[in-house]
Scaffold this active site. Structure first.
Site, mmCIF file in Angstrom:
data_model
loop_
_atom_site.group_PDB
_atom_site.id
_atom_site.type_symbol
_atom_site.label_atom_id
_atom_site.label_comp_id
_atom_site.label_asym_id
_atom_site.label_seq_id
_atom_site.Cartn_x
_atom_site.Cartn_y
_atom_site.Cartn_z
ATOM 1 N N ASP A 1 12.581 6.363 36.600
ATOM 2 C CA ASP A 1 11.329 7.122 36.524
ATOM 3 C C ASP A 1 10.263 6.362 37.305
ATOM 4 O O ASP A 1 10.060 5.174 37.066
ATOM 5 C CB ASP A 1 10.898 7.288 35.056
ATOM 6 C CG ASP A 1 9.893 8.418 34.865
ATOM 7 O OD1 ASP A 1 8.909 8.483 35.643
ATOM 8 O OD2 ASP A 1 10.073 9.227 33.938
ATOM 9 N N LYS B 1 13.052 24.048 43.367
ATOM 10 C CA LYS B 1 13.985 23.871 42.260
ATOM 11 C C LYS B 1 15.242 24.708 42.455
ATOM 12 O O LYS B 1 16.349 24.272 42.145
ATOM 13 C CB LYS B 1 13.319 24.227 40.929
ATOM 14 C CG LYS B 1 12.207 23.282 40.500
ATOM 15 C CD LYS B 1 12.708 21.862 40.255
ATOM 16 C CE LYS B 1 13.505 21.746 38.970
ATOM 17 N NZ LYS B 1 13.919 20.330 38.711
ATOM 18 N N ARG C 1 -3.913 33.271 37.825
ATOM 19 C CA ARG C 1 -3.445 32.303 38.825
ATOM 20 C C ARG C 1 -2.419 32.960 39.733
ATOM 21 O O ARG C 1 -1.649 33.822 39.296
ATOM 22 C CB ARG C 1 -2.808 31.096 38.132
ATOM 23 C CG ARG C 1 -3.796 30.257 37.332
ATOM 24 C CD ARG C 1 -3.051 29.164 36.585
ATOM 25 N NE ARG C 1 -3.951 28.394 35.740
ATOM 26 C CZ ARG C 1 -3.560 27.682 34.689
ATOM 27 N NH1 ARG C 1 -2.279 27.647 34.360
ATOM 28 N NH2 ARG C 1 -4.432 27.017 33.974
ATOM 29 N N ASN D 1 9.923 27.770 29.386
ATOM 30 C CA ASN D 1 8.693 27.274 28.745
ATOM 31 C C ASN D 1 8.934 26.339 27.569
ATOM 32 O O ASN D 1 8.840 26.743 26.410
ATOM 33 C CB ASN D 1 7.819 28.457 28.333
ATOM 34 C CG ASN D 1 7.197 29.119 29.540
ATOM 35 O OD1 ASN D 1 7.887 29.837 30.272
ATOM 36 N ND2 ASN D 1 5.932 28.869 29.794
ATOM 37 N N ILE E 1 13.146 8.616 43.256
ATOM 38 C CA ILE E 1 14.436 9.228 43.602
ATOM 39 C C ILE E 1 14.536 9.557 45.092
ATOM 40 O O ILE E 1 15.625 9.851 45.595
ATOM 41 C CB ILE E 1 14.720 10.492 42.771
ATOM 42 C CG1 ILE E 1 13.635 11.564 42.969
ATOM 43 C CG2 ILE E 1 14.871 10.151 41.289
ATOM 44 C CD1 ILE E 1 13.989 12.924 42.369
ATOM 45 N N GLU F 1 2.607 33.125 39.716
ATOM 46 C CA GLU F 1 3.224 32.965 38.398
ATOM 47 C C GLU F 1 3.889 34.265 37.939
ATOM 48 O O GLU F 1 3.455 35.358 38.274
ATOM 49 C CB GLU F 1 2.189 32.508 37.370
ATOM 50 C CG GLU F 1 1.630 31.122 37.691
ATOM 51 C CD GLU F 1 0.847 30.505 36.534
ATOM 52 O OE1 GLU F 1 0.668 31.178 35.500
ATOM 53 O OE2 GLU F 1 0.426 29.345 36.681
ATOM 54 N N TYR G 1 7.127 25.341 44.003
ATOM 55 C CA TYR G 1 7.855 24.739 42.880
ATOM 56 C C TYR G 1 9.186 25.453 42.651
ATOM 57 O O TYR G 1 10.254 24.830 42.650
ATOM 58 C CB TYR G 1 7.006 24.772 41.609
ATOM 59 C CG TYR G 1 7.790 24.451 40.364
ATOM 60 C CD1 TYR G 1 8.311 23.180 40.157
ATOM 61 C CD2 TYR G 1 8.024 25.427 39.393
ATOM 62 C CE1 TYR G 1 9.045 22.874 39.018
ATOM 63 C CE2 TYR G 1 8.754 25.130 38.254
ATOM 64 C CZ TYR G 1 9.262 23.863 38.067
ATOM 65 O OH TYR G 1 10.004 23.584 36.946
#
Length: 295
Positions: free
Chosen positions: A33, A147, A264, A172, A56, A267, A143
């Site tokens: 981390d 992913k 926003r 979530n 990483i 989303e 994002y």
């Protein structure tokens, strides 16, 4: 000791809960981390784990840590939608290139499997809940696209190189140690912080958007189950509850004053997981109810 596990992002919210569970079950645990997240009030450590403050993206630095490791849990990520929109290059580097580094290190070291943490934001706006793993991807922001690129890399490493991978799409996640810092903190942590501070809860948009809220204990459960599974590699599994709540439902359960703030970009509107595949192949069964946790 049962064996050796490596957890990336193991000082954060989900990672630290997983580290504790692995150690309680008798595993030797290594944590990578870089402590870069700005969303944590603090980072979490277990005295029985071994920690390396490495990035990483530095393959040569992390590669030796994979020797002798049985299972790799890859949770390290740029894990927030709005910051990824502000800095797409960083999000894509960490989430796509970083994931490739993890997979390659695991492959070279002969690790048994890599369990990858992805996101329900892959489903976007085109799919209607309940959301199933074989639905088309609809990535709305850097994002989710970075992913999902990690998901594709996992499948490729299974198909081309024979490395066992399991990909989880989390819905979530909330629970103990959840992030509460900043305006982009996950909504449950944010609302609890605001209420405790005597502030109004900030409801984005009309508050009618829904989410499938999944307790971190159930996310850990899914990861532990993935260590034992003997089939279904190179595939995606939803980790949710199959129930959805609107933001205004949350406000009502928590109780207190609230105010609306602007919507926003980038989303999803509605999310609810179909968890039948995770149940049948992994034996996953969510146990924590949102109302019980909030009370």
């Amino acid at each position: 000791m049962k064996g050796k596990a490596l957890v990336t992002g193991g000082c954060g919210f989900i990672g630290s809960n997983l580290v504790d569970s692995l150690i309680n079950k008798g595993w030797e645990v290594i944590v990578i981390d870089n402590l870069s997240s700005e969303f944590h009030e603090q980072f979490y450590y277990n005295d029985k784990a071994t920690y390396y403050e490495y990035d990483i993206l530095n393959f040569n630095k992390i590669r030796p840590l994979f020797e002798g490791v049985d299972h790799v849990f890859h949770l390290a990520a740029e894990s927030r939608i709005q910051p990824a929109i502000l800095n797409p290059i960083h999000a894509v580097s960490v989430n796509s290139v970083g994931t490739c580094n993890i997979l390659q290190a695991a492959r070279e070291a002969g690790c048994d499997r890599v369990i990858y943490s992805s996101t329900s934001s892959a489903y976007g706006l085109v799919n209607t809940p309940p959301l199933k793993e074989d639905m088309p991807k609809d990535c709305l922001n850097p994002y989710s696209i970075s992913k999902v690129n990690g998901e594709e890399l996992c499948k490729m490493y299974t198909d081309l190189f024979g490395l066992k991978t399991i990909t989880f799409r989390y819905f979530n996640v909330y629970g103990d140690r959840q992030c509460t810092k900043g305006q982009y903190a996950p909504v449950i942590g944010l609302f609890l912080r605001q209420k405790e501070a005597g502030e109004k809860m900030t409801v984005v948009g009309d508050g009618l958007q829904t989410r499938d809220y999944t307790n971190v204990e159930d996310v850990v459960q899914a990861n532990i189950l993935a260590m034992e599974v003997k089939k279904g590699f190179g595939e995606i599994y939803n980790v949710g509850t199959g129930k959805e709540y609107s933001i205004l439902d949350l406000v009502k359960i928590i109780g207190g004053e609230y105010e609306h703030i602007p919507e926003r970009i980038g989303e999803c509107r509605f999310t609810r997981a179909d968890i039948s595949k995770s149940k049948s192949i992994l034996g996953y069964n969510p146990k924590v109810k949102l109302e019980d946790y909030l009370k």
